[in-house]
Design a protein around this motif. Structure first.
Motif, PDB file in Angstrom:
ATOM      1  N   VAL A  21       0.863  -1.192   0.000  1.00 22.83           N
ATOM      2  CA  VAL A  21       0.000   0.000   0.000  1.00 22.83           C
ATOM      3  C   VAL A  21       0.893   1.232   0.000  1.00 22.83           C
ATOM      4  O   VAL A  21       1.699   1.428   0.916  1.00 22.83           O
ATOM      5  N   VAL A  22       0.766   2.022  -1.054  1.00 22.69           N
ATOM      6  CA  VAL A  22       1.541   3.258  -1.171  1.00 22.69           C
ATOM      7  C   VAL A  22       0.631   4.400  -0.750  1.00 22.69           C
ATOM      8  O   VAL A  22      -0.431   4.592  -1.359  1.00 22.69           O
ATOM      9  N   VAL A  23       1.027   5.139   0.275  1.00 20.04           N
ATOM     10  CA  VAL A  23       0.199   6.276   0.703  1.00 20.04           C
ATOM     11  C   VAL A  23       0.841   7.555   0.171  1.00 20.04           C
ATOM     12  O   VAL A  23       1.954   7.911   0.572  1.00 20.04           O
ATOM     13  N   GLY A  24       0.147   8.220  -0.746  1.00 15.16           N
ATOM     14  CA  GLY A  24       0.664   9.456  -1.341  1.00 15.16           C
ATOM     15  C   GLY A  24       0.824   9.285  -2.842  1.00 15.16           C
ATOM     16  O   GLY A  24       1.369   8.269  -3.299  1.00 15.16           O
ATOM     17  N   GLY A  25       0.359  10.275  -3.581  1.00 11.38           N
ATOM     18  CA  GLY A  25       0.382  10.168  -5.047  1.00 11.38           C
ATOM     19  C   GLY A  25       1.159  11.284  -5.705  1.00 11.38           C
ATOM     20  O   GLY A  25       0.799  11.738  -6.785  1.00 11.38           O
ATOM     21  N   GLY A  26       2.224  11.734  -5.065  1.00 10.21           N
ATOM     22  CA  GLY A  26       3.113  12.704  -5.716  1.00 10.21           C
ATOM     23  C   GLY A  26       4.114  11.959  -6.589  1.00 10.21           C
ATOM     24  O   GLY A  26       3.914  10.794  -6.968  1.00 10.21           O
ATOM     25  N   VAL A 243       4.217   1.938   1.993  1.00 13.03           N
ATOM     26  CA  VAL A 243       5.224   2.897   1.536  1.00 13.03           C
ATOM     27  C   VAL A 243       4.689   4.295   1.836  1.00 13.03           C
ATOM     28  O   VAL A 243       3.622   4.672   1.356  1.00 13.03           O
ATOM     29  N   ASP A 244       5.432   5.006   2.673  1.00 10.48           N
ATOM     30  CA  ASP A 244       5.020   6.351   3.067  1.00 10.48           C
ATOM     31  C   ASP A 244       5.535   7.354   2.041  1.00 10.48           C
ATOM     32  O   ASP A 244       6.723   7.677   2.013  1.00 10.48           O
ATOM     33  N   CYS A 245       4.635   7.843   1.196  1.00  6.51           N
ATOM     34  CA  CYS A 245       4.990   8.871   0.204  1.00  6.51           C
ATOM     35  C   CYS A 245       4.154  10.113   0.472  1.00  6.51           C
ATOM     36  O   CYS A 245       3.668  10.764  -0.457  1.00  6.51           O
ATOM     37  N   THR A 246       3.965  10.426   1.751  1.00 12.53           N
ATOM     38  CA  THR A 246       3.090  11.557   2.111  1.00 12.53           C
ATOM     39  C   THR A 246       3.846  12.871   2.187  1.00 12.53           C
ATOM     40  O   THR A 246       3.349  13.847   2.745  1.00 12.53           O
ATOM     41  N   GLY A 247       5.050  12.924   1.669  1.00 11.34           N
ATOM     42  CA  GLY A 247       5.770  14.191   1.612  1.00 11.34           C
ATOM     43  C   GLY A 247       6.306  14.606   2.972  1.00 11.34           C
ATOM     44  O   GLY A 247       6.575  13.761   3.844  1.00 11.34           O
ATOM     45  N   PHE A 248       6.470  15.916   3.151  1.00  9.60           N
ATOM     46  CA  PHE A 248       7.062  16.429   4.396  1.00  9.60           C
ATOM     47  C   PHE A 248       6.262  16.000   5.632  1.00  9.60           C
ATOM     48  O   PHE A 248       6.769  16.028   6.746  1.00  9.60           O
ATOM     49  N   ARG A 249       4.990  15.597   5.436  1.00 13.79           N
ATOM     50  CA  ARG A 249       4.190  15.178   6.596  1.00 13.79           C
ATOM     51  C   ARG A 249       4.754  13.925   7.278  1.00 13.79           C
ATOM     52  O   ARG A 249       4.614  13.766   8.486  1.00 13.79           O
ATOM     53  N   GLY A 250       5.303  13.032   6.495  1.00 13.91           N
ATOM     54  CA  GLY A 250       5.799  11.768   7.058  1.00 13.91           C
ATOM     55  C   GLY A 250       4.739  11.078   7.914  1.00 13.91           C
ATOM     56  O   GLY A 250       4.990  10.635   9.030  1.00 13.91           O
ATOM     57  N   LEU A 251       3.537  10.959   7.343  1.00  9.22           N
ATOM     58  CA  LEU A 251       2.374  10.500   8.103  1.00  9.22           C
ATOM     59  C   LEU A 251       2.565   9.116   8.742  1.00  9.22           C
ATOM     60  O   LEU A 251       2.205   8.893   9.907  1.00  9.22           O
ATOM     61  N   LEU A 252       3.158   8.205   7.982  1.00 15.72           N
ATOM     62  CA  LEU A 252       3.317   6.845   8.506  1.00 15.72           C
ATOM     63  C   LEU A 252       4.625   6.747   9.301  1.00 15.72           C
ATOM     64  O   LEU A 252       4.645   6.285  10.447  1.00 15.72           O
ATOM     65  N   MET A 253       5.715   7.187   8.653  1.00 19.59           N
ATOM     66  CA  MET A 253       7.046   6.956   9.227  1.00 19.59           C
ATOM     67  C   MET A 253       7.273   7.783  10.498  1.00 19.59           C
ATOM     68  O   MET A 253       7.675   7.249  11.539  1.00 19.59           O
ATOM     69  N   ASN A 254       7.030   9.082  10.388  1.00 25.87           N
ATOM     70  CA  ASN A 254       7.359   9.959  11.527  1.00 25.87           C
ATOM     71  C   ASN A 254       6.198  10.076  12.513  1.00 25.87           C
ATOM     72  O   ASN A 254       6.396   9.996  13.723  1.00 25.87           O
ATOM     73  N   LYS A 255       4.980  10.200  11.976  1.00 24.17           N
ATOM     74  CA  LYS A 255       3.845  10.417  12.890  1.00 24.17           C
ATOM     75  C   LYS A 255       3.384   9.091  13.515  1.00 24.17           C
ATOM     76  O   LYS A 255       3.337   8.961  14.741  1.00 24.17           O
ATOM     77  N   ALA A 363       9.743   4.697   3.958  1.00 24.94           N
ATOM     78  CA  ALA A 363       9.457   6.079   3.546  1.00 24.94           C
ATOM     79  C   ALA A 363      10.239   6.378   2.279  1.00 24.94           C
ATOM     80  O   ALA A 363      11.439   6.115   2.212  1.00 24.94           O
ATOM     81  N   VAL A 364       9.554   6.909   1.289  1.00 31.25           N
ATOM     82  CA  VAL A 364      10.202   7.255   0.015  1.00 31.25           C
ATOM     83  C   VAL A 364       9.804   8.684  -0.348  1.00 31.25           C
ATOM     84  O   VAL A 364       8.638   9.064  -0.225  1.00 31.25           O
ATOM     85  N   GLY A 365      10.769   9.456  -0.794  1.00 30.27           N
ATOM     86  CA  GLY A 365      10.484  10.842  -1.169  1.00 30.27           C
ATOM     87  C   GLY A 365      10.706  11.771   0.013  1.00 30.27           C
ATOM     88  O   GLY A 365      11.542  11.505   0.892  1.00 30.27           O
ATOM     89  N   LEU A 366       9.950  12.845   0.042  1.00 33.65           N
ATOM     90  CA  LEU A 366      10.182  13.876   1.058  1.00 33.65           C
ATOM     91  C   LEU A 366       9.964  13.338   2.472  1.00 33.65           C
ATOM     92  O   LEU A 366      10.517  13.877   3.433  1.00 33.65           O
ATOM     93  N   SER A 367       9.173  12.294   2.626  1.00 38.90           N
ATOM     94  CA  SER A 367       8.958  11.711   3.952  1.00 38.90           C
ATOM     95  C   SER A 367      10.231  11.018   4.447  1.00 38.90           C
ATOM     96  O   SER A 367      10.449  10.881   5.650  1.00 38.90           O
ATOM     97  N   SER A 368      11.058  10.602   3.526  1.00 34.92           N
ATOM     98  CA  SER A 368      12.320   9.944   3.898  1.00 34.92           C
ATOM     99  C   SER A 368      13.407  10.977   4.157  1.00 34.92           C
ATOM    100  O   SER A 368      14.144  10.883   5.141  1.00 34.92           O
TER     101      SER A 368
END
Ligand code: FAD
Length: 535
Positions: A21-26, A243-255, A363-368
Motif C-alpha cells: 500500500v503506497v500512501v501518497g500520489g506525488g 510505503v510512506d509517500c506523504t511528503g514532508f508530513r511523514g504520516l506513517l514513518m514519523n507520525k 518512507a520514500v520521497g520527502l517523507s524519507s
C-alpha cells in the motif's frame, strides 16, 4: 483484498510480502508504484491512495542523468514519456554569481579524464589553457554556453555509445547504483505533476489500484507493524508493506511509527522556497539545456526551462530573509512575464528520517529525507530508494538484516549529498552579505572539514571523497571546488616534473570536439521545434 482475491491474482502465499500500500500520489508515490509493477508484475498487489485535498509539492523538475535507468527499467523510450511531461534536456547545472557577479561555471554530466594517474583538473591547475576550468576540461560546458541540444535533428544522441541498451522486453535492466561504468551525457527537466499523471496511467494499466481518499488513521498491531490504514470513504486498506509517500508530513514513518527526523539545518540553513511558473515563448526565448542556479543575497534562484514554461524559485534561509522579500526578489529577477502568476511559498524540512525502513513501512520521497534542491537530488533520492527497495524486498516480517542494509544505503546517499551541498557554500568565493559571510564559518560535517583541508593540496579523487555511493563522482567535487573559486587549490608537486604532452593533447582534443559539436548540433529550440513539427 481477500485471500481468495490474492490467490486469483497469483499472489502466492499471503503470509509473505505481497500486498503493498503506497500512501501518497506525488512523484514519489507514482514512481514507486510504477517501478514495483515493472519489477514484479502480477506477483504483487499495489494500491496507491492519495488525497484529493492535500496537494503535492508540485516542483521537482530537474533530474540526474541516472534517471535514465528509471525509464529504462519501465521499458519506456523518450518518445513515450517526454512529450507528455513537457520535458527538455539538461546537460549540466549552471552556477551564476557564486564566485562573483557576472561569473558562471558548469557542473556537467560528463566524466573528467585522467592522464598518467592524475585527474585532468590537476593538470589544468598546472597548465591552464584558459581561465575556464569547466570549458577546458569538459565538452558539455561549451555546448551549454551555445545552448545546444544533445541530439541531432534526426534524433541521434551526441554520445551514441552509452545509449545502446534498447527497451525490448528481453533486455536486461541495470540499476544506477551498480552501473557506474558510463556517464549518460544528459538528464531531463520535466513537469513533475505531469510525470505523476503519466505514471498513474502506467501503473494502473499494469494492475495497480488507485484510491482517491484521505488516510485518516494508521493502525499498528501488537508488534508495532502497520496492519492497515483507515481512509475517510474507502474503509481500511490492509497490506504487508506500506510505503510512506506523504511528503514532508511523514504520516506513517514519523507520525504513526514515531521515527525521529535528523535535521541537517545546522549545516544547510536554507529552509524555505518561493516558486513561480512563468510562461515561455519558445519561438522567441532560448531554451538553455541546463538548470541555472543564480546566487542571491540569502540563497539562490533556480531556472528550469521546460516546453512552454520556465519553472523558477528562490531557495532561501528564513533566518536571513522574509517570505515577502524573497517573493519580491524573485519577481524582480523574472521580470514582467511573472506579473500575473501566483507565487507558491514552501517551507522545507531539511534532513532525513533516522531510518527510512521501519518494520513494514518504507518512507520514500520527502517523507524519507530532503536537502535543498541545489543539485536536483530529490527525484534521485526517490529513484535510489525504490531501486534499493526492490533489491532488499522482504519475504515476510523477519528481515532485520535486509532492512538494515537498506537503511544504511539510503542514509549514506543522503548524508553524502549533504556533504556535497555543504561544499558549494564553503567553496563559493562570494561573501558580500551576512548570509554568504556565514557560509564560510558555519559548521560542515566533520569529515568534510578534513577533506576540504586535503583538497587544497590535492584535488578530489575516488580515494578522498565521501566513500559511499551517493550519486556524485569525484569529478563533481572538482567542478564545484574549481568553479566556485573560494579556495586556493594547488596542483600536485609531481606535475612540475611529469611530462605534460598527453595532458596538453587531451585539452586540445576537448577543445576541438567542443568546437565541432557546437557547429554540428542544433540548439534546443531548433530540436524541439522539429520534434513538434514531426509530432
Ligand atoms: P509530495 O509531492 O508532497 O506528495 C505527497 C502526497 O501525499 C500527495 O499526493 C498527497 O495528496 C499525499 N498525502 C499526504 N497526506 C495524505 C493523507 N493523509 N492521505 C492521503 N494522501 C496523503 N527534486 C528534484 O529532483 N529536482 C528538483 O528540481 C527539485 N526541486 C524542488 C524544489 C523545491 C522547492 C522542493 C521543496 C522540492 C524540490 N524537489 C526537487 C524535490 C521533489 O519535489 C520531491 O522529491 C518530489 O516532488 C516528491 O515529493 P513527494 O511525492 O515525496 O511528496
Amino acid at each position: 483484498m481477500t485471500q481468495t482475491d490474492a490467490a486469483a491474482k497469483n499472489l502466492g502465499d499471503p503470509g509473505k510480502t505481497r500486498r503493498v500500500v503506497v500512501v501518497g500520489g506525488g512523484t514519489a508515490g507514482w514512481m514507486t508504484a510504477s517501478y514495483l509493477t515493472a519489477a514484479f508484475g502480477d506477483k504483487i498487489d499495489v494500491t496507491v491512495v492519495e488525497s484529493a485535498q492535500i496537494g503535492t509539492i508540485g516542483v521537482g523538475e530537474a533530474t540526474f542523468s541516472d534517471i535514465r535507468h528509471f525509464f529504462e527499467f519501465l521499458r519506456l523510450a523518450e518518445s513515450d514519456w517526454m512529450p507528455a511531461c513537457n520535458a527538455t534536456y539538461k546537460l549540466a547545472v549552471r552556477f551564476e554569481n557564486w564566485r562573483e557577479p557576472g561569473h558562471h561555471f558548469y557542473h556537467p554530466f560528463e566524466q573528467m579524464g585522467s592522464i598518467d594517474g592524475f585527474p585532468l583538473s590537476d593538470w589544468w591547475l598546472r597548465y591552464p589553457r584558459t581561465d575556464r576550468f569547466d570549458k577546458d576540461c569538459f565538452v558539455m560546458a561549451s555546448l551549454c554556453d551555445a545552448q545546444r541540444s544533445p541530439r541531432y535533428l534526426d534524433g541521434t544522441p551526441v554520445d551514441q555509445g552509452v545509449f545502446e541498451t534498447g527497451h525490448g522486453e528481453e533486455t536486461a535492466r541495470a540499476t544506477m547504483a551498480e552501473y557506474q561504468g558510463a556517464q549518460f551525457p544528459y538528464a531531463y527537466h520535466f513537469e513533475a505533476h505531469l510525470l505523476a499523471k503519466f505514471l498513474t496511467k502506467y501503473a494502473t494499466d499494469r494492475g495497480a489500484r488507485h484510491v482517491v481518499d484521505n488516510v485518516v488513521d494508521v493502525a499498528l498491531d501488537e508488534h508495532g507493524f502497520i496492519s492497515h490504514v483507515k481512509t475517510a470513504e474507502h474503509g481500511e486498506l490492509a497490506g504487508d508493506l506500506f510505503v510512506d509517500c506523504t511528503g514532508f508530513r511523514g504520516l506513517l514513518m514519523n507520525k504513526a511509527l514515531g521515527e525521529p527526523f535528523i535535521s541537517y539545518q545546522d549545516t544547510l540553513p536554507n529552509d524555505s522556497a518561493v516558486a513561480l511558473q512563468v510562461p515561455l515563448d519558445m519561438d522567441r526565448e532560448p531554451l538553455r539545456p541546463c538548470t541555472t542556479a543564480t546566487a542571491q543575497e540569502a540563497g539562490w534562484i533556480w531556472t528550469i526551462p521546460l516546453i512552454s514554461r520556465i519553472g523558477t524559485g528562490y531557495v532561501y534561509a528564513s533566518d536571513y530573509c522574509e517570505p515577502e522579500e524573497a517573493e519580491r526578489v524573485l519577481r524582480e529577477f523574472v521580470g514582467p512575464e511573472a506579473a500575473d502568476v501566483e507565487a507558491n511559498h514552501i517551507r522545507m524540512r531539511i534532513g532525513r528520517s533516522r531510518r527510512s525502513w521501519v518494520n513494514n513501512c518504507v518512507a520514500v520521497g520527502l517523507s524519507s529525507g530532503f536537502v535543498e534542491p541545489l543539485e536536483s537530488t530529490g527525484i534521485f533520492f526517490i529513484h535510489h530508494a525504490i531501486e534499493q527497495m526492490v533489491k532488499y524486498f522482504p519475504s515476510g516480517r523477519d528481515n532485520d538484516r535486509l532492512r538494515n542494509m537498506y537503511n544504511r544505503s539510503t542514509a549514506n546517499v543522503m548524508d553524502g549529498v549533504r556533504e556535497f551541498l555543504c561544499l558549494h557554500y564553503r567553496a563559493a568565493k562570494r561573501a558580500d552579505t551576512q548570509y554568504w559571510k556565514d557560509t564560510k564559518t558555519r559548521p560542515v560535517p566533520e569529515a568534510l572539514e578534513e577533506r576540504l583541508e586535503n583538497w587544497k593540496y590535492k584535488v578530489p579523487d575516488a580515494e578522498t571523497v565521501y566513500p559511499y555511493y551517493h550519486g556524485l563522482p569525484p569529478y563533481s567535487y572538482n567542478c564545484i571546488l574549481l568553479g566556485a573559486g573560494g579556495f586556493d587549490i594547488r596542483h600536485s608537486p609531481a606535475l612540475d616534473m611529469a611530462d605534460e604532452t598527453a595532458a596538453l593533447a587531451e585539452f586540445e582534443r576537448i577543445r576541438l570536439k567542443a568546437e565541432k559539436l557546437v557547429q554540428e548540433l542544433p540548439t534546443q529550440n531548433e530540436y524541439f521545434a522539429k520534434m513538434r513539427e514531426n509530432a
